[in-house]
Design a protein around this motif. Sequence first.
Motif, PDB file in Angstrom:
ATOM      1  N   GLU A 132       0.804  -1.212   0.000  1.00 46.92           N
ATOM      2  CA  GLU A 132       0.000   0.000   0.000  1.00 46.92           C
ATOM      3  C   GLU A 132       0.841   1.267   0.000  1.00 46.92           C
ATOM      4  N   ASP A 133       2.055   1.205   0.546  1.00 45.13           N
ATOM      5  CA  ASP A 133       2.869   2.415   0.637  1.00 45.13           C
ATOM      6  C   ASP A 133       3.709   2.657  -0.612  1.00 45.13           C
ATOM      7  N   ALA A 134       3.582   1.797  -1.620  1.00 43.42           N
ATOM      8  CA  ALA A 134       4.351   1.969  -2.853  1.00 43.42           C
ATOM      9  C   ALA A 134       3.592   2.883  -3.808  1.00 43.42           C
ATOM     10  N   ALA A 164      -1.124   7.447  -5.677  1.00 42.06           N
ATOM     11  CA  ALA A 164      -0.557   8.495  -4.829  1.00 42.06           C
ATOM     12  C   ALA A 164       0.928   8.191  -4.565  1.00 42.06           C
ATOM     13  N   PRO A 165       1.806   9.199  -4.648  1.00 39.03           N
ATOM     14  CA  PRO A 165       1.545  10.642  -4.681  1.00 39.03           C
ATOM     15  C   PRO A 165       1.346  11.233  -6.077  1.00 39.03           C
ATOM     16  N   TRP A 166       1.289  10.410  -7.129  1.00 43.80           N
ATOM     17  CA  TRP A 166       1.061  10.919  -8.473  1.00 43.80           C
ATOM     18  C   TRP A 166      -0.438  11.008  -8.774  1.00 43.80           C
ATOM     19  N   ARG A 167      -0.776  11.634  -9.885  1.00 44.07           N
ATOM     20  CA  ARG A 167      -2.176  11.720 -10.299  1.00 44.07           C
ATOM     21  C   ARG A 167      -2.716  10.332 -10.603  1.00 44.07           C
ATOM     22  N   THR A 168      -3.966  10.079 -10.198  1.00 45.39           N
ATOM     23  CA  THR A 168      -4.528   8.737 -10.322  1.00 45.39           C
ATOM     24  C   THR A 168      -5.452   8.573 -11.524  1.00 45.39           C
ATOM     25  N   SER A 215      13.034   4.015  -8.457  1.00 43.59           N
ATOM     26  CA  SER A 215      13.282   2.824  -9.273  1.00 43.59           C
ATOM     27  C   SER A 215      12.359   2.885 -10.475  1.00 43.59           C
ATOM     28  N   CYS A 216      12.734   2.219 -11.550  1.00 44.03           N
ATOM     29  CA  CYS A 216      11.927   2.307 -12.765  1.00 44.03           C
ATOM     30  C   CYS A 216      12.174   1.094 -13.658  1.00 44.03           C
ATOM     31  N   ALA A 217      11.256   0.910 -14.597  1.00 44.41           N
ATOM     32  CA  ALA A 217      11.361  -0.172 -15.572  1.00 44.41           C
ATOM     33  C   ALA A 217      10.642   0.271 -16.837  1.00 44.41           C
ATOM     34  N   ALA A 218      11.051  -0.268 -17.971  1.00 42.91           N
ATOM     35  CA  ALA A 218      10.420   0.106 -19.235  1.00 42.91           C
ATOM     36  C   ALA A 218      10.490  -1.052 -20.214  1.00 42.91           C
ATOM     37  N   ALA A 219       9.480  -1.107 -21.088  1.00 41.38           N
ATOM     38  CA  ALA A 219       9.419  -2.132 -22.134  1.00 41.38           C
ATOM     39  C   ALA A 219       9.047  -1.458 -23.444  1.00 41.38           C
ATOM     40  N   PRO A 220       9.667  -1.842 -24.557  1.00 39.40           N
ATOM     41  CA  PRO A 220       9.329  -1.229 -25.848  1.00 39.40           C
ATOM     42  C   PRO A 220       7.959  -1.683 -26.342  1.00 39.40           C
ATOM     43  N   LEU A 221       7.310  -0.818 -27.118  1.00 32.78           N
ATOM     44  CA  LEU A 221       6.031  -1.136 -27.755  1.00 32.78           C
ATOM     45  C   LEU A 221       6.335  -1.539 -29.191  1.00 32.78           C
ATOM     46  N   MET A 222       6.244  -2.833 -29.487  1.00 37.25           N
ATOM     47  CA  MET A 222       6.658  -3.344 -30.794  1.00 37.25           C
ATOM     48  C   MET A 222       5.554  -4.183 -31.423  1.00 37.25           C
ATOM     49  N   TRP A 223       5.507  -4.114 -32.760  1.00 38.89           N
ATOM     50  CA  TRP A 223       4.509  -4.873 -33.517  1.00 38.89           C
ATOM     51  C   TRP A 223       5.075  -5.149 -34.905  1.00 38.89           C
ATOM     52  N   SER A 224       5.122  -6.406 -35.289  1.00 36.16           N
ATOM     53  CA  SER A 224       5.613  -6.804 -36.619  1.00 36.16           C
ATOM     54  C   SER A 224       7.000  -6.241 -36.906  1.00 36.16           C
ATOM     55  N   GLY A 225       7.851  -6.221 -35.897  1.00 37.19           N
ATOM     56  CA  GLY A 225       9.216  -5.755 -36.077  1.00 37.19           C
ATOM     57  C   GLY A 225       9.383  -4.254 -36.042  1.00 37.19           C
ATOM     58  N   LYS A 226       8.277  -3.509 -35.993  1.00 38.76           N
ATOM     59  CA  LYS A 226       8.347  -2.052 -35.923  1.00 38.76           C
ATOM     60  C   LYS A 226       8.114  -1.600 -34.486  1.00 38.76           C
ATOM     61  N   ILE A 227       8.421  -0.339 -34.212  1.00 34.43           N
ATOM     62  CA  ILE A 227       8.361   0.154 -32.837  1.00 34.43           C
ATOM     63  C   ILE A 227       7.577   1.461 -32.774  1.00 34.43           C
ATOM     64  N   ALA A 228       6.802   1.622 -31.695  1.00 34.03           N
ATOM     65  CA  ALA A 228       5.963   2.815 -31.537  1.00 34.03           C
ATOM     66  C   ALA A 228       6.336   3.641 -30.319  1.00 34.03           C
ATOM     67  N   GLY A 229       7.163   3.104 -29.428  1.00 29.54           N
ATOM     68  CA  GLY A 229       7.503   3.837 -28.213  1.00 29.54           C
ATOM     69  C   GLY A 229       7.808   2.876 -27.085  1.00 29.54           C
ATOM     70  N   ALA A 230       7.403   3.260 -25.869  1.00 27.76           N
ATOM     71  CA  ALA A 230       7.726   2.442 -24.702  1.00 27.76           C
ATOM     72  C   ALA A 230       6.646   2.596 -23.641  1.00 27.76           C
ATOM     73  N   LEU A 231       6.523   1.569 -22.809  1.00 31.14           N
ATOM     74  CA  LEU A 231       5.690   1.627 -21.612  1.00 31.14           C
ATOM     75  C   LEU A 231       6.640   1.759 -20.430  1.00 31.14           C
ATOM     76  N   LEU A 232       6.523   2.878 -19.715  1.00 28.02           N
ATOM     77  CA  LEU A 232       7.444   3.212 -18.633  1.00 28.02           C
ATOM     78  C   LEU A 232       6.726   3.151 -17.296  1.00 28.02           C
ATOM     79  N   ALA A 233       7.355   2.537 -16.299  1.00 27.96           N
ATOM     80  CA  ALA A 233       6.802   2.475 -14.943  1.00 27.96           C
ATOM     81  C   ALA A 233       7.855   2.965 -13.962  1.00 27.96           C
ATOM     82  N   THR A 234       7.449   3.825 -13.036  1.00 33.39           N
ATOM     83  CA  THR A 234       8.366   4.344 -12.027  1.00 33.39           C
ATOM     84  C   THR A 234       7.746   4.175 -10.644  1.00 33.39           C
ATOM     85  N   SER A 235       8.600   4.086  -9.623  1.00 35.47           N
ATOM     86  CA  SER A 235       8.138   3.930  -8.245  1.00 35.47           C
ATOM     87  C   SER A 235       8.917   4.867  -7.328  1.00 35.47           C
TER      88      SER A 235
END
Length: 339
Positions: A132-134, A164-168, A215-235
């Motif tokens: 809950e505190d994360a 919280a503490p970011w926008r929900t 801390s953070c983590a990210a994964a690329p957004l890929m489809w059929s060998g092409k790329i559109a960006g990334a999904l980023l998560a931070t804590s």
Amino acid sequence: MTQEQAAWRRYLDDLIRRLSAAEKQRLYTEIGVSRTTVQRWRNGENTADPSHIHRLLKALPEQERNQLRLLMQEDPTLQLLEAPLPAERPSEHIPFQIYEEILQLARNAPNPFWLLGGTLLFHALTQLRTTEDAGLEMIIAGCMPPKEHGKIRSLRALGVRGTAPWRTDFHMQERLFGVESLAGYVVMRRHSLLVPDTRDPGIALPLSRQEQELSCAAAPLMWSGKIAGALLATSNQPHFFTEEKLRLLERYADLVCLALSQQDFVDRSYLDLATLPGWQIQHTYFNTFRQRVNEEYKRSVQHGSLQELAQVEVNVRQTIEGELLQLTPLAHRLETIEG
């Protein structure tokens, strides 16, 4: 069972009847059980175990949670936890109910990004947040449209959601990511990555971070060998992300691709991400974004070359991107990213 002992079941039944289909599904996901299991609790076929009771109460608004807890305390067959559950290990797999929900939304939504993106980030935050505190924030970052015949120099935050503490709520944020960011790094490398502690001076990769991002983590957004960006998560907690959570993030990134259009995916040869200033400097430029959009739109009306508002916004973002790039003329693109 007496009428008094069954009161919590009747109250739970009434609560769930008042929920929409989407709200019910989110509740089942947060508890970690199927609709059938909850139905059996409601009609008295079986009784919830302590961990599921804890998650059920945690998922409800405060008033309903307190009332249900009082009624449950009257049932001697129930065992309520007095202390919070220890930190749980999230599954690296997405529950099949979420796949069903997302595929249905993708099939029926005329403009899927806001509906699909917001729903996916809600589920991802719920599944990743094991304590809950994360505090968590997730960003869908897409390629910034280049100027004519140009290269893609940055990524742009398309949609953001957090706890919280970011926008929900699921919202837009005017923010760019260059090769110095984790999002830019995974796009250029085309593989996922986590950073256990952003304060670690021994991190051997480019990283610009916000004040609360530990801390953070990210994964690329890929489809059929092409790329559109990334999904980023931070804590806001160090060492929050694990290899298991990274694999879960990758699976959510695959689903986020359903919220994007085919035109959002580009060949790697179009990518040439540059180094950008940090968020604090960017913020001073984007503070005037809406004002600059209004001014350019008025000029287009006055000159008889009326443009769509969306195109005016793209033009202004490209202008701000160019101004930010000029602030770091000596910050060359990192050679290690180009491989």
